[in-house]
Enzyme design. Structure first.
Site, PDB file in Angstrom:
ATOM      1  N   LYS A   1       0.847  -1.199   0.000  1.00 57.56           N
ATOM      2  CA  LYS A   1       0.000   0.000   0.000  1.00 57.56           C
ATOM      3  C   LYS A   1       0.876   1.239   0.000  1.00 57.56           C
ATOM      4  O   LYS A   1       1.715   1.444   0.861  1.00 57.56           O
ATOM      5  CB  LYS A   1      -0.902  -0.011   1.221  1.00 57.56           C
ATOM      6  CG  LYS A   1      -2.015   1.001   1.100  1.00 57.56           C
ATOM      7  CD  LYS A   1      -3.166   0.645   2.012  1.00 57.56           C
ATOM      8  CE  LYS A   1      -4.103  -0.337   1.391  1.00 57.56           C
ATOM      9  NZ  LYS A   1      -5.068  -0.855   2.325  1.00 57.56           N
ATOM     10  N   ILE A   2       0.730   2.025  -1.018  1.00 64.86           N
ATOM     11  CA  ILE A   2       1.492   3.259  -1.096  1.00 64.86           C
ATOM     12  C   ILE A   2       0.501   4.400  -1.202  1.00 64.86           C
ATOM     13  O   ILE A   2      -0.186   4.528  -2.194  1.00 64.86           O
ATOM     14  CB  ILE A   2       2.399   3.298  -2.332  1.00 64.86           C
ATOM     15  CG1 ILE A   2       3.270   2.045  -2.386  1.00 64.86           C
ATOM     16  CG2 ILE A   2       3.274   4.530  -2.310  1.00 64.86           C
ATOM     17  CD1 ILE A   2       3.715   1.712  -3.765  1.00 64.86           C
TER      18      ILE A   2
END
Lengths: 610, 634
Positions: A28-29
């Site tokens: 998750k960015i």
């Protein structure tokens, strides 16, 4: 407050969104990267090296500039700051620190910042630095505290926070244990908020000893096995200095869907684009007077009444065989829908059945999404292992998005590959190769040609061997994009001329000729007769030109009106060439927006058919 | 000079005489079948938008209309439509004007009328294919005296023939003469063939074998057979465009080549135009793009008052089209230049870029270039190497880097060119290793379950010669999107007011796993299902209802307010959001609430805040009860 701002995400984040969904799980960015350069401005930093080597300060400014310029192209939304410590003058937003000079606040870099860093380079730069900041006392603790404030003032969500200390002094406080302790505490605070502190120790005559002070300041290396401190300073610097003019891409799944092996056997996978044709950045339209960006609005209205048309007031139409066929917009979309998105297994085939020339678009890559369907990774892994072992690929029908018609794809197994340094070259997963339909295969009529003799082939083999090289997919830069970036840089930074672009896909003709030596002539003697000119037109063509009786036939551009009407009547307008049709449009005052043949024909039929 | 076009002219010649209406009980009469064949055929032509021309000749008609009608000859033969490009009008005419009639005509006479029509109407036109398709039950006695003259004429004019009959016709040697032929059983045969039909079949065979000794009989079809084959819309065909160029190795070794696009994703030729829903006219609809400043008034500015710029970090750099054109990368144009040679395995299949494959042959009519190129192709093939080349289509297009693979086939050799990536195109993503993760490592029994699945789903089968035959060739399947598109267009054209039809069963079936495989893999699939537990992870619902969002927001707002009790903006935001949600429910109440809240807000006290929040929350609950629909709709 961070969540608050993150919730009301900037609406101009279109670039972030175009890539589709973000990948879930470990990858998750969200938010932006940030980088603070904390640079020592003490007297030692300005000492020039032997034989006119640039000072450490000068080198640091070079690095900062190149990172700024690279970031602007690769990911301009990242935030950067430049802070000096050990200065005489002080400058920071809170006005509470002495001997710390915030040259650039944490913000997106732009042209002005690059120019301002440029101003600090070279002899003049040293002079400017001395005038504006000067060198004075050092308190790294204060400097780190000041940087912590920079971070906390940021209202955006930051995904990655890094702070780089550039210095050539391993004992900045000259043994002042209070100041040392204070610095340690502050670095601890920073690290606690997720900031990674890096040291770029620069050369000094008697060597830089990280151990006594900086070991406790910097973040421990991410990988236990790697002793981050041992790196030669120059290596790191060189890495930083390397200019990269390519847009950085965050790892995001284009889509997440089910790989359906059979009724009720669904493996969750994410589809990733691993190679996408990079284009020149898109232009932005500006208002001439103020250079501010303008927005475009497109509206559809009725020609006669001038009223805006709602989607329900328009329909879609096509003309076939002189008949207009009309559909609702919804119907046009519905026609494309075959089934819900997914990959549906058809069967397996040996790898050699995957034809090299069955290529219609760049491949994608799939990797299991364990947190969508638990057990996906295990089945995926088993499938991968077996396909690889048996050298087969899986054939699937694939609907990649809603309302997309199906395509068939070959899932080609890819085992993980790592280099000597245990760095991953290719991840494990399946490559998704898109396959052509019958319509995509064009019928060619291959010409009958003589084949070469073994002697001729052998001579060519010598040529081929002389020009061997090791192909690497990342070895070639796109000269078109590189030139565009350099032009932009030149304009933004008021440079006299853009930096030179080396066209890496230009054949190095001189070197090739030199390597080949007499081989070329020998090969030519074997295949070409003495009077043959491989660069000229073929003999057959020349003959017709000579005997053609002089004047070349010019295409007849005009067609008499009755003939044209007959064509319209019989639906044979398609026989006429585009220039003829264009001429006819002009003659009958038919206005066309398009230049395609079909559009010209439609326009003429509209006008003359009534 | 220009190349001749692949244009053809054909005549559909259909028997509408009275015997065509005869059929065995429960069978469709030959007339209906024949009509379906020509309908399908014309449909295909209309949608393929070829320049092929078509004429329709009917025989057995009550009236006579043809140019050979003289002295009582060639009677009951009607040229319904002269040679022209087929359109929907023709389809409608076939639908509404072609009926069974009550006369009979000699099918050989009809053939002669068609030949005459083809010859007179193609005069002065360039046609490389002339064809006559005869659809008849052969139930008239044909006068065979002229037969050799007819054959001679057909040969001379280069006219090909196709017969469509109610029954199949087999090769005599294969089926054994007389005995089997005409045996009842096949649909369309009825009680067997009549004497007229038998003698006509002999004439048909005589003609067809005279025209093409080898494959003549292949051009005799049964109606049913033809309908099946014609149900598919024609695949989109494009004439390959030659791209002449020189392959260069260094500065002094050019080889004349010509490239052709061999594989590329084909698109539909026509796109949709927007029309007014009432008038169906596109001129009634106008689209317009306007530009406006990003201010409160959205002030419009003229297009001419705008310039283009590019983002450079936080700045936008004005960069006019003219400047851009002047400063942009320029090159020398068309080229196919070898940069060097590399091992084939270093160029990976998944790194192919672009949307096409180009086949490269040697220059036209140039045998020396042919030998030179052949030497290169064979050298590469023997060394397992590829040429890495710079390719530029022309001066206006961007140059590429690509690989030219050797390709040696039985009847030809060529280079296959594919584009390769630039550094900027690559996205080096890393993923956690699947191999070193114990959690995901399959057990041996799991692996063997997958093994048997692969066994059962291999798409190759051995044919009689022991060769491996591919059961599922994707490149033989017509693009289903096009098939569906034309199906719907056709439907809408002929029955405008009815909803779109479902997908055709044959198309659905063509996209599915072959039946044999589907059956064979049932067991192994069950085993895989047993061995690999798969559980869908309960996901946070992606589409929250507005009530849920509201609830969530309320919670976070109150927290936020408690934390930053001096932050006025947060409060205002909070309240305005609440109001947005609440407003449509009941406006007067809302106004009251607003006033009350404003009062509360003017007092910077957390306690008051909490009160106001509670107030809104209660109000919300009430409004949900009152008007569930309107709230969930927001």
């Amino acid at each position: 407050m961070a969540e608050w701002n993150a919730y009301y995400r900037n609406e101009d984040d279109e670039e972030e969104q175009e890539e589709g969904e973000q990948s879930g799980g470990d990858y998750k960015i969200t938010g932006r990267d940030s980088l603070v350069f904390l640079v020592d401005a003490s007297k030692e930093m300005f000492i020039k090296g032997e034989d006119g080597q640039p000072s450490n300060f000068d080198m640091t400014m070079q690095v900062v500039r190149s990172v700024y310029a690279s970031k602007i192209i690769s990911s301009h939304r990242d935030l950067m700051a430049l802070v000096f410590y050990g200065t005489e003058q002080s400058k920071d937003p809170s006005k509470s620190f002495k001997h710390v000079y915030v040259y650039h606040d944490l913000d997106e870099p732009g042209a002005k910042r690059v120019q301002e860093v440029d101003a600090l380079r070279g002899g003049k730069g040293a002079q400017l630095a001395a005038e504006t900041m000067g060198s004075g006392e050092t308190s790294l603790g204060d400097a780190l505290w000041c940087c912590a404030n920079l971070y906390s003032d940021i209202k955006l969500r930051l995904s990655h926070k890094r702070l780089m200390i550039f210095t050539c002094r391993d004992k900045p406080h000259e043994g002042d244990s209070v100041k040392d302790r204070q610095a340690r505490t502050k670095s601890g605070d920073l690290k606690e908020t997720g900031v990674i502190i890096d040291l770029m120790h620069l050369m000094k005559p008697d060597g830089f000893d990280v151990a006594p002070f900086f070991r406790d300041i910097i973040s421990p290396p991410e990988d236990e096995s790697e002793l981050g401190l041992q790196l030669e300073p120059c290596d790191k610097l060189e890495d930083l200095q390397k200019r990269v003019r390519a847009k950085e891409q965050k790892k995001r799944a284009q889509a997440r869907l089910h790989l359906c092996l059979g009724e009720g056997i669904n493996v969750a996978v994410g589809i990733y684009a691993t190679a996408v044709t990079a284009r020149k950045p898109a232009p932005i339209r500006l208002y001439r007077e103020t250079n501010e960006p303008v927005r475009s609005k497109t509206r559809t209205f009725h020609t006669q009444t001038g009223s805006l048309l709602l989607p329900s007031e328009i329909k879609k139409s096509q003309v076939y065989g002189k008949k207009q066929i009309v559909m609702e917009k919804d119907e046009v979309d519905a026609i494309k829908k075959f089934e819900d998105p997914g990959m549906f297994l058809i069967g397996f085939k040996p790898m050699e059945r995957l034809k090299r020339h069955h290529h219609i678009r760049p491949a994608a890559f799939i990797y299991p999404e364990e947190d969508e369907v638990k057990g996906s990774a295990c089945l995926f892994s088993a499938l991968l292992t077996k396909c690889h072992e048996r050298n087969v690929f899986a054939l699937c029908r694939c609907v990649s998005r809603r309302n997309y018609p199906p395509r068939f794809v070959a899932l080609v197994p890819q085992k993980e590959e790592v280099d000597e340094g245990k760095v991953q070259i290719s991840p494990s997963g399946f490559h998704v190769i898109y396959l052509p339909y019958a319509d995509d295969m064009r019928t060619l009529d291959p010409p009958q040609c003589p084949t070469a003799s073994q002697r001729q082939v052998d001579k060519m083999k010598e040529i081929v061997s002389k020009l061997r090289f090791k192909y690497r997919s990342d070895a070639f830069e796109n000269p078109v994009i590189q030139q565009q970036y350099r032009n932009l840089e030149a304009l933004a930074l008021d440079m006299m001329a853009p930096e030179d672009t080396e066209d890496l896909i230009m054949p190095k003709v001189d070197q090739m000729d030199q390597r080949l030596g007499p081989l070329v002539q020998e090969f030519k003697d074997l295949v070409y007769p003495a009077d043959y000119n491989p660069e000229g037109k073929p003999a057959a063509k020349r003959k017709t030109a000579d005997t053609g009786g002089g004047a070349e036939k010019k295409p007849k551009v005009e067609v008499p009106e009755d003939e044209l009407r007959a064509h319209v009547q019989n639906g044979t307008l398609g026989k006429l060439t585009v220039p003829v049709l264009k001429e006819a449009c002009k003659k009958f005052g038919v206005h066309t927006t398009g230049t395609k043949k079909q559009e010209l024909i439609d326009a003429l039929v509209d006008q003359l058919g009534q | 000079s220009r190349r001749s076009h692949n244009r053809s002219a054909s005549v559909l010649c259909m028997d509408v005489g009275f015997s065509m209406s005869n059929s065995a009980p429960g069978e469709e009469p030959p007339f209906e079948l024949a009509k379906k064949v020509i309908q399908k055929f014309v449909q295909r032509q209309v949608f393929a938008e070829t320049k092929d021309e078509l004429a329709l000749v009917l025989f057995g008609t009550d009236s006579t209309k043809n140019s050979l009608d003289q002295d009582g000859q060639y009677q009951n033969i009607t040229v319904h439509r002269n040679l022209m490009i087929p359109d929907f009008e023709l389809l409608e005419e076939i639908e509404h004007q072609v009926h069974p009639e009550s006369h009979q005509a000699d099918w050989l006479d009809a053939l002669v009328v068609c030949m005459d029509l083809l010859q007179t109407e193609t005069k002065g036109k360039k046609c490389d294919r002339l064809n006559i398709s005869l659809l008849t039950d052969l139930n008239t006695r044909a006068s065979s005296e002229q037969i050799d003259v007819i054959i001679e004429n057909l040969k001379q004019a280069g006219i090909t023939l196709q017969f469509f009959l109610p029954f199949p016709v087999e090769d005599d040697e294969e089926s054994g003469r007389d005995a089997d032929r005409g045996s009842p059983g096949h649909p369309g045969m009825g009680k067997g063939l009549s004497e007229e039909q038998k003698s006509s079949v002999d004439i048909v065979k005589h003609i067809m074998l005279n025209l093409d000794e080898e494959n003549g009989l292949d051009e005799i079809y049964s109606f049913r057979n033809a309908i099946e084959q014609l149900c598919m819309f024609k695949r989109i065909e494009r004439r390959p465009m030659a791209w002449p160029c020189q392959l260069t190795i260094g500065s002094c070794l050019p080889i004349r080549i010509v490239g052709y696009k061999a594989v590329t994703e084909e698109k539909l030729k026509k796109s949709w135009t927007t029309v007014d829903a009432q008038s169906n006219k596109k001129d009634d609809v106008k689209r317009e793009t306007v530009y406006c400043l990003d201010d409160d008034n959205e002030t419009e500015v003229e297009k001419d008052d705008t310039i283009q710029g590019f983002r450079y970090g936080s700045d936008i750099v004005p960069f006019s089209k003219v400047d851009q054109e002047q400063m942009k990368y320029k090159h020398d144009g068309k080229c196919f230049a070898v940069l060097g040679f590399a091992k084939q395995h270093t160029v990976r299949r998944h790194q192919f870029m672009g949307t096409q494959v180009i086949k490269v042959f040697s220059g036209k009519d140039d045998e020396h270039a042919g030998v030179a190129l052949s030497a290169l192709i064979r050298a590469l093939d023997e060394l397992n190497m590829v040429a890495i080349v710079r390719y530029a289509y022309d001066r206006r297009s961007n140059p590429q880097v690509g690989a030219a693979f050797p390709c040696i086939k039985k009847d030809h050799e060529c280079l296959i060119y594919v584009q390769l990536p630039f550094m900027e195109d690559l996205r080096q993503f890393t993923f956690p290793s699947l191999e070193n993760n114990k959690k995901f490592t399959p057990s041996d029994t799991q692996l063997s379950a997958v093994d048997s699945l692969i066994d059962s789903m291999m798409l190759l089968e051995e044919d009689d010669n022991g060769d491996q035959k591919d059961m599922f060739k994707v490149h033989h399947i017509p693009n289903p999107a096009f098939q569906r598109h034309f199906q719907c267009l056709h439907h809408r054209a002929v029955s405008p007011s009815t909803p779109l039809p479902p997908m055709e069963p044959w198309l659905k079936a063509a996209l599915e796993c072959p039946d044999v495989i589907a059956e064979r893999c049932q067991g192994p699939l069950e085993e895989v299902k047993r061995k690999f537990p798969l559980t869908e992870v309960e996901k946070k619902k992606k589409l929250k209802t507005s009530a849920q969002i509201f609830e969530g927001e309320m919670h976070s707002f109150s927290i936020c307010i408690v934390k930053h009790h001096d932050s006025c903006s947060a409060l205002v935001n909070c309240v305005s959001l609440c109001l947005v949600v609440v407003t449509p429910v009941s406006f007067p109440v809302c106004q009251q609430l607003t006033r009350r809240l404003e009062q509360l807000l003017s007092n910077k006290n957390t306690a008051y805040f909490m009160k106001s929040i509670t107030c809104i929350q209660a109000f919300r609950e009430q409004s949900v009860k009152v008007n569930k629909h309107s709230l969930s709709f927001i």
